[in-house]
Write an enzyme that holds these catalytic residues in place. Structure first.
Site, PDB file in Angstrom:
ATOM      1  N   SER A 101       0.811  -1.210   0.000  1.00  0.00           N
ATOM      2  CA  SER A 101       0.000   0.000   0.000  1.00  0.00           C
ATOM      3  C   SER A 101       0.850   1.268   0.000  1.00  0.00           C
ATOM      4  O   SER A 101       1.687   1.465  -0.883  1.00  0.00           O
ATOM      5  CB  SER A 101      -0.949  -0.038   1.200  1.00  0.00           C
ATOM      6  OG  SER A 101      -1.897   1.005   1.143  1.00  0.00           O
ATOM      7  N   ASP A 140      -9.313  -2.585  -5.599  1.00  0.00           N
ATOM      8  CA  ASP A 140      -9.193  -3.645  -4.590  1.00  0.00           C
ATOM      9  C   ASP A 140      -9.986  -3.329  -3.325  1.00  0.00           C
ATOM     10  O   ASP A 140      -9.735  -3.892  -2.270  1.00  0.00           O
ATOM     11  CB  ASP A 140      -7.717  -3.897  -4.246  1.00  0.00           C
ATOM     12  CG  ASP A 140      -7.036  -2.711  -3.565  1.00  0.00           C
ATOM     13  OD1 ASP A 140      -7.723  -1.708  -3.277  1.00  0.00           O
ATOM     14  OD2 ASP A 140      -5.821  -2.788  -3.305  1.00  0.00           O
ATOM     15  N   HIS A 181      -7.725  -5.121  -0.387  1.00  0.00           N
ATOM     16  CA  HIS A 181      -6.482  -4.358  -0.253  1.00  0.00           C
ATOM     17  C   HIS A 181      -5.618  -4.833   0.916  1.00  0.00           C
ATOM     18  O   HIS A 181      -4.394  -4.959   0.768  1.00  0.00           O
ATOM     19  CB  HIS A 181      -6.829  -2.874  -0.065  1.00  0.00           C
ATOM     20  CG  HIS A 181      -5.642  -1.973   0.006  1.00  0.00           C
ATOM     21  ND1 HIS A 181      -4.854  -1.687  -1.090  1.00  0.00           N
ATOM     22  CD2 HIS A 181      -5.095  -1.288   1.045  1.00  0.00           C
ATOM     23  CE1 HIS A 181      -3.886  -0.869  -0.727  1.00  0.00           C
ATOM     24  NE2 HIS A 181      -4.005  -0.617   0.564  1.00  0.00           N
TER      25      HIS A 181
END
Length: 507
Positions: free
Chosen positions: A121, A367, A418
């Site tokens: 991320s 996502d 995610h």
């Protein structure tokens, strides 16, 4: 005491909200520790990375799997960072990048092998920034060959390389899908305890969050009539990022693109916030190699892959692993705020639910947290442009469709969410292959429409570079023609010599 990501946080927040806010928010003008001797630091080590709170794993499954092939705290380490800080201040306050550089060099010195770096991320942005910092004279002073010398591979998991669209409403009005879709009772409780205005103020006082404001402007995210990821059956283009059901141009409430929304954010926020963001980050596009080269001297550009390049590391390998197929925030419907006591001018129109609008939030592809264009564009197209990847770093993309187990609260072994993807079985298998030095066995797997969307993005290879490539091709063809001509001439000379010899023999 843990003030974020623990039950201690909830206890501190419930017992003394104002005291918790004083500790969690950074100094608004410096972006560093708040006054009064308050010091809050990121927890370190494997124990800090495995679980968010008890029972909610983050890196735990990956760490357990890496242990099966010999990785442990003696030959691997975590590099936790304070995500509230701007990236420049990570080094100013914590010497974060200096420590990361030393860890990598020490690992190389002990093992004699290059490092494999894994990010997730926002960590993808942090690592991209580090690659610039470590080479720069004003940073780590490692030189342009440092990455090639010390890093074998970068595993980029769900990297929000072009930002996260949900970051903009978070700092604009303290909202996002998670708050907009709460039921009326939950909204009432949340507003009474921590209002939108308070949330926006907290988010703005954490400059690290603003690192994820979307990059690329209208060229990437679209204009008033068009967006690269629009679909044929779509009624309203994604290009209009902030929409107003009842537009009133006389009061300035009109539909805004991503680029215009950033301008609106700066025009309606405090000077200290504008200063923090505009001196720390950049959201544009460099269209020429000359611009990219110049940006290597500007740390504010270092998080933006559309303004700077990959490291000059021809032997580096990048693996982009991310989930797809989970509806993700793409644009919003806003309305004028009806709270006379609030400083916020606008708020998400949570009462609007129709067609593809869910409580004022329009969903697109991604996502669940980061839009597909952000996680997929650079890996599938942007880094194929010469100015962004002049050393020809090898990049492989592996997309993982979101196929959740309906009986599992975290989605099961085939989730593409995610965060939950960190526990996905196939992702862990891919990580183990790279960590074991067998990354070349991985085949690309691109099943989304990112190729089509990326082709529509209005970022192109530089004309000068294309002209140079054409000249090279022409020279190459000319060389081939000359080679054929020379060969024919030599052959003709050989034939003439033979004919002359035959004629002499006959005489």
């Amino acid at each position: 005491m843990g003030l974020w990501g623990s039950w201690s946080m909830m206890r501190a927040l419930l017992q003394d909200k104002e005291n918790w806010k004083r500790h969690i928010m950074l100094d608004k003008w410096t972006g560093l520790d708040p006054p009064g001797g308050i010091k809050l630091r990121a927890a370190q080590g494997f124990d800090a990375a495995d679980f968010f709170i008890t029972g909610y794993w983050i890196w735990n499954k990956i760490l357990e799997n890496l242990a099966t092939i010999g990785y442990d705290p003696t030959n691997s380490f975590t590099a936790a960072y304070d995500w509230r800080l701007s990236y420049a201040n990570l080094e100013v306050r914590d010497q974060y990048f200096t420590r990361l550089k030393m860890h990598v060099e020490m690992a190389n010195s002990i093992s004699g092998k290059k490092a494999v770096l894994i990010s997730h991320s926002m960590g993808g942005q942090v690592l991209f920034y580090f690659f610039h910092w470590v080479a720069a004279k004003s940073g780590g002073n490692g030189g342009d060959d440092w990455v090639d010398k010390y890093v074998d591979s970068w595993i980029n998991i769900s990297g929000c390389m072009l930002g996260a669209l949900k970051g903009l409403p978070a700092v604009l009005s303290g909202e996002m899908k998670d708050t907009a879709q709460l039921n009326a009772f939950a909204v009432y409780g949340l507003e009474k305890f921590l209002s939108k205005e308070e949330r926006a103020d907290i988010f703005r006082a954490m400059p690290g969050i603003s690192s994820m404001l979307p990059m690329g402007g209208d060229a990437v995210w679209g204009n008033e009539t068009w967006a690269p990821d629009d679909t044929p059956d779509q009624e309203v283009s994604y290009g209009k990022f902030l929409n107003f059901k009842n537009q009133n141009t006389s009061t300035g409430y009109r539909n805004l693109t991503v680029q215009e929304s950033l301008g609106y954010l700066y025009n309606t926020t405090e000077d200290w916030y504008q200063n923090q963001v505009q001196t720390s980050y950049s959201h544009g596009i460099a269209h020429t190699k000359a611009e990219v080269d110049a940006n290597e001297e500007d740390p504010a550009k270092w998080i933006n892959p559309l303004e700077t390049r990959l490291p000059l590391a021809p032997n580096l390998k990048i693996y982009c692993f991310y989930g797809i197929g989970k509806p993700t925030e793409r644009s919003y419907y806003y309305r004028h705020s009806d709270n006379p006591l609030s400083k916020l001018n606008i708020t998400i129109d949570t009462g609007l639910t129709q067609a593809n609008i869910d409580h004022g939030v329009i969903l697109g592809e991604g996502d669940g947290t980061v839009n597909l264009l952000s996680i997929g564009y650079m890996c599938n197209r942007g880094w194929k442009y010469h100015r962004y990847n002049p050393a020809g770093v090898k990049i492989k993309t592996f997309e993982m469709p979101h196929e959740p187990d309906r009986f599992s609260p975290r989605g099961g072994p085939n989730t593409g969410d995610h965060v939950d993807i960190l526990g996905r079985q196939s992702l862990n298998d891919l990580i183990l292959r790279v960590a074991a030095g067998r990354g070349e066995e991985i085949e690309e797997n691109v099943v989304s429409n990112i190729g089509t969307y990326a082709e529509r993005v209005k970022v192109f290879e530089e004309d000068e570079y294309l002209a140079e490539k054409r000249r090279e091709e022409q020279e190459k063809e000319k060389g081939k023609e000359e080679g054929v001509r020379n060969k024919l001439e030599r052959k003709a000379e050989e034939v003439l010599e033979k004919l002359e010899k035959v004629a002499r023999d006959e005489l």
